[in-house]
Scaffold this active site. Structure first.
Site, mmCIF file in Angstrom:
data_model
loop_
_atom_site.group_PDB
_atom_site.id
_atom_site.type_symbol
_atom_site.label_atom_id
_atom_site.label_comp_id
_atom_site.label_asym_id
_atom_site.label_seq_id
_atom_site.Cartn_x
_atom_site.Cartn_y
_atom_site.Cartn_z
ATOM 1 N N ASP A 170 -8.678 -4.612 1.802
ATOM 2 C CA ASP A 170 -9.131 -5.998 1.621
ATOM 3 C C ASP A 170 -10.383 -6.272 2.458
ATOM 4 O O ASP A 170 -11.313 -6.951 1.999
ATOM 5 C CB ASP A 170 -8.003 -6.978 2.002
ATOM 6 C CG ASP A 170 -6.788 -6.792 1.118
ATOM 7 O OD1 ASP A 170 -6.960 -6.624 -0.104
ATOM 8 O OD2 ASP A 170 -5.660 -6.798 1.642
ATOM 9 N N HIS A 197 -0.930 -8.886 1.435
ATOM 10 C CA HIS A 197 -1.716 -8.040 0.529
ATOM 11 C C HIS A 197 -1.247 -8.219 -0.915
ATOM 12 O O HIS A 197 -0.693 -7.308 -1.519
ATOM 13 C CB HIS A 197 -1.644 -6.569 0.957
ATOM 14 C CG HIS A 197 -2.403 -5.667 0.030
ATOM 15 N ND1 HIS A 197 -3.779 -5.677 -0.068
ATOM 16 C CD2 HIS A 197 -1.980 -4.773 -0.893
ATOM 17 C CE1 HIS A 197 -4.161 -4.816 -0.994
ATOM 18 N NE2 HIS A 197 -3.078 -4.251 -1.517
HETATM 19 P P1 NAD Z 1 0.480 7.950 -7.550
HETATM 20 O O1 NAD Z 1 1.564 7.775 -8.552
HETATM 21 O O2 NAD Z 1 -0.785 8.576 -7.965
HETATM 22 O O3 NAD Z 1 1.032 8.773 -6.299
HETATM 23 C C1 NAD Z 1 2.252 8.470 -5.685
HETATM 24 C C2 NAD Z 1 2.809 9.760 -5.106
HETATM 25 O O4 NAD Z 1 4.037 9.427 -4.449
HETATM 26 C C3 NAD Z 1 3.164 10.815 -6.184
HETATM 27 O O5 NAD Z 1 2.575 12.055 -5.835
HETATM 28 C C4 NAD Z 1 4.663 10.899 -6.142
HETATM 29 O O6 NAD Z 1 5.191 12.191 -6.432
HETATM 30 C C5 NAD Z 1 4.930 10.517 -4.695
HETATM 31 N N1 NAD Z 1 6.307 10.089 -4.436
HETATM 32 C C6 NAD Z 1 7.134 9.342 -5.204
HETATM 33 N N2 NAD Z 1 8.320 9.198 -4.588
HETATM 34 C C7 NAD Z 1 8.238 9.860 -3.421
HETATM 35 C C8 NAD Z 1 9.144 10.080 -2.339
HETATM 36 N N3 NAD Z 1 10.378 9.574 -2.343
HETATM 37 N N4 NAD Z 1 8.715 10.807 -1.295
HETATM 38 C C9 NAD Z 1 7.465 11.326 -1.274
HETATM 39 N N5 NAD Z 1 6.562 11.144 -2.266
HETATM 40 C C10 NAD Z 1 6.955 10.422 -3.314
HETATM 41 O O7 NAD Z 1 0.193 6.470 -6.938
HETATM 42 P P2 NAD Z 1 -1.066 6.026 -6.048
HETATM 43 O O8 NAD Z 1 -2.134 5.544 -6.923
HETATM 44 O O9 NAD Z 1 -1.338 7.079 -5.040
HETATM 45 O O10 NAD Z 1 -0.451 4.714 -5.320
HETATM 46 C C11 NAD Z 1 0.581 4.838 -4.387
HETATM 47 C C12 NAD Z 1 1.019 3.461 -3.880
HETATM 48 O O11 NAD Z 1 -0.041 2.857 -3.122
HETATM 49 C C13 NAD Z 1 1.355 2.462 -4.976
HETATM 50 O O12 NAD Z 1 2.540 1.766 -4.637
HETATM 51 C C14 NAD Z 1 0.173 1.513 -4.982
HETATM 52 O O13 NAD Z 1 0.504 0.247 -5.479
HETATM 53 C C15 NAD Z 1 -0.170 1.482 -3.519
HETATM 54 N N6 NAD Z 1 -1.520 1.013 -3.181
HETATM 55 C C16 NAD Z 1 -1.645 0.245 -2.076
HETATM 56 C C17 NAD Z 1 -2.892 -0.203 -1.671
HETATM 57 C C18 NAD Z 1 -3.037 -1.045 -0.424
HETATM 58 O O14 NAD Z 1 -4.103 -1.634 -0.214
HETATM 59 N N7 NAD Z 1 -2.064 -1.097 0.460
HETATM 60 C C19 NAD Z 1 -4.028 0.138 -2.420
HETATM 61 C C20 NAD Z 1 -3.870 0.931 -3.541
HETATM 62 C C21 NAD Z 1 -2.593 1.372 -3.925
HETATM 63 C C1 LMR Z 2 -5.125 -2.799 -4.405
HETATM 64 O O1 LMR Z 2 -5.350 -3.840 -3.799
HETATM 65 O O2 LMR Z 2 -6.002 -2.168 -5.025
HETATM 66 C C2 LMR Z 2 -3.737 -2.221 -4.378
HETATM 67 O O3 LMR Z 2 -2.836 -3.104 -3.785
HETATM 68 C C3 LMR Z 2 -3.263 -1.712 -5.695
HETATM 69 C C4 LMR Z 2 -2.976 -2.791 -6.694
HETATM 70 O O4 LMR Z 2 -1.910 -2.732 -7.328
HETATM 71 O O5 LMR Z 2 -3.799 -3.688 -6.873
#
Ligand code: NAD
Ligand code: LMR
Length: 332
Positions: A170, A197
């Site tokens: 953010d 967030h």
């Molecule tokens: P993705 O599906 O590409 O990757 C997720 C990974 O987690 C996969 O490799 C999967 O195998 C693994 N996984 C699932 N269960 C698991 C477990 N129990 N133990 C270990 N690994 C496990 O998803 P992504 O795009 O990398 O996003 C991941 C998360 O991050 C999502 O929940 C997304 O919403 C979040 N996110 C948060 C922010 C933020 O600002 N905080 C920003 C972007 C994404």
């Molecule tokens: C973001 O802000 O990009 C993450 O929280 C992923 C989402 O679901 O928007």
């Protein structure tokens, strides 16, 4: 003195630095996990990077282990029976494990799947590395951080200074969007972002940008909305291919770097979502002073503009609902 060449704001470092730190990435095989592991592995303050995922990460670990850094990349750990080995001696655990959004979903729609994933990983952290700093990326962050806190509390090892929700994306977006609009340098701007967030719980404090910038009320409204909806902007642009991964990896690496620097004694100021008593809700993101044991001081959010005060009043009930949902789940 050397400087890392990848463009992240890692500080200059001494080649004879004696500080050594193990960082574990849980969910290392995912869209965020892979580039995040790459960036963390390039951090000179790191000594050992441990990768964990439920899917096989051997190839990723092998690939990263060929990069000529001084850190050691542990062979992959897959499957819950290997979590102990991965987490043992970790000073920092970063968690991007879990499902991302698709168009039309809210972050809260991820709760049912991701709450369980985060809960099980938090139980392992509480058992195998109870004093580690835990940085939660998995959405919905507003609820997953309370889940981790509750799991640690139930295990009798909760230290609120050490459990963080990563909201760095953010602040990264706020800097970039303001800089693009005003034609200034995005790398030298500071824009605090407080609250939580998701949607309206994300509150950029555009009245507190430094160096000072003048924004019209229309610019403040449209920038605030863009920063609040930036995640959805990426989700829609990826059209079913997931949510932000590369910008999140960049932001996650910045936050990990902040923890690493604070861990070796540098005073570091960063926004993150933590247990807090600066508002009436139990978890809140604001500027924090970080030290070797995590949060040293909550720096608050200073004086808000009338517009920001209204937005803060409006976000608190929603944030409180998200927190309560997480705390209730975490008690199970
Ligand atoms: P993705 O599906 O590409 O990757 C997720 C990974 O987690 C996969 O490799 C999967 O195998 C693994 N996984 C699932 N269960 C698991 C477990 N129990 N133990 C270990 N690994 C496990 O998803 P992504 O795009 O990398 O996003 C991941 C998360 O991050 C999502 O929940 C997304 O919403 C979040 N996110 C948060 C922010 C933020 O600002 N905080 C920003 C972007 C994404
Ligand atoms: C973001 O802000 O990009 C993450 O929280 C992923 C989402 O679901 O928007």
């Amino acid at each position: 003195m050397l400087r890392v060449a990848i463009g992240l704001a890692f500080r200059s470092f001494s080649t004879c630095s004696r500080h050594s730190t193990k960082v574990s990435v849980l969910g290392a095989g995912g869209g965020i996990g892979q580039p995040l592991s790459l960036l963390i592995c390039s951090n000179p303050l790191l000594s050992n990077l441990a990768l964990y995922d439920v899917k096989d990460t051997r190839g990723i670990a092998c690939d990263l282990s060929h990069i000529n850094t001084n850190s050691r990349v542990s062979l992959c750990y897959s499957g819950s029976e290997e979590l102990e080995e991965c987490l043992k001696d970790s000073e920092i655990v970063v968690i991007p494990a879990g499902l991302p959004r698709k168009p039309g979903m809210t972050r809260d729609d991820l709760f049912n799947t991701n709450a369980e994933i985060v809960q099980s990983l938090a139980k392992a952290c509480a058992k195998y590395c109870p004093t580690a700093k835990v940085a939660v990326i998995t959405n919905p962050v507003n609820s997953t951080v309370p889940i981790v806190a509750e799991v640690f509390e139930s295990a009798g090892v909760y230290d609120p200074r050490k459990i963080f929700g990563v909201c760095t994306l953010d602040t990264v977006r706020a800097k970039k969007f303001v800089a693009d609009l005003k034609g200034v340098n995005a790398t030298t701007l500071h824009v605090p972002v407080i609250g939580g967030h998701s949607g309206i719980t994300i509150l950029p404090l555009l009245s507190q940008i430094t160096p000072k910038l003048s924004l019209s009320s229309e610019e403040i409204c449209s920038l605030t909305e863009r920063i609040q909806n930036a995640g959805t902007e990426v989700v829609n642009a990826k059209a079913g291919g997931g949510s932000a991964t590369l910008s999140m990896a960049y932001a996650g690496a910045l936050f990990t770097d902040a923890l690493l620097r604070a861990g070796k004694g540098d005073p570091v100021v960063e926004c993150a979502y933590v247990e807090s008593n600066i508002t009436e809700v139990k978890f809140f993101s604001s500027s924090l002073l970080l030290g070797p044991e995590g949060v040293t001081e909550h720096l608050g959010f200073g004086t808000l503009s009338a517009y920001e005060e209204d937005k803060l009043r409006a976000l608190l009930p929603e944030l409180d609902r998200n927190i309560t949902k997480g705390l209730q789940f975490g008690k199970q």
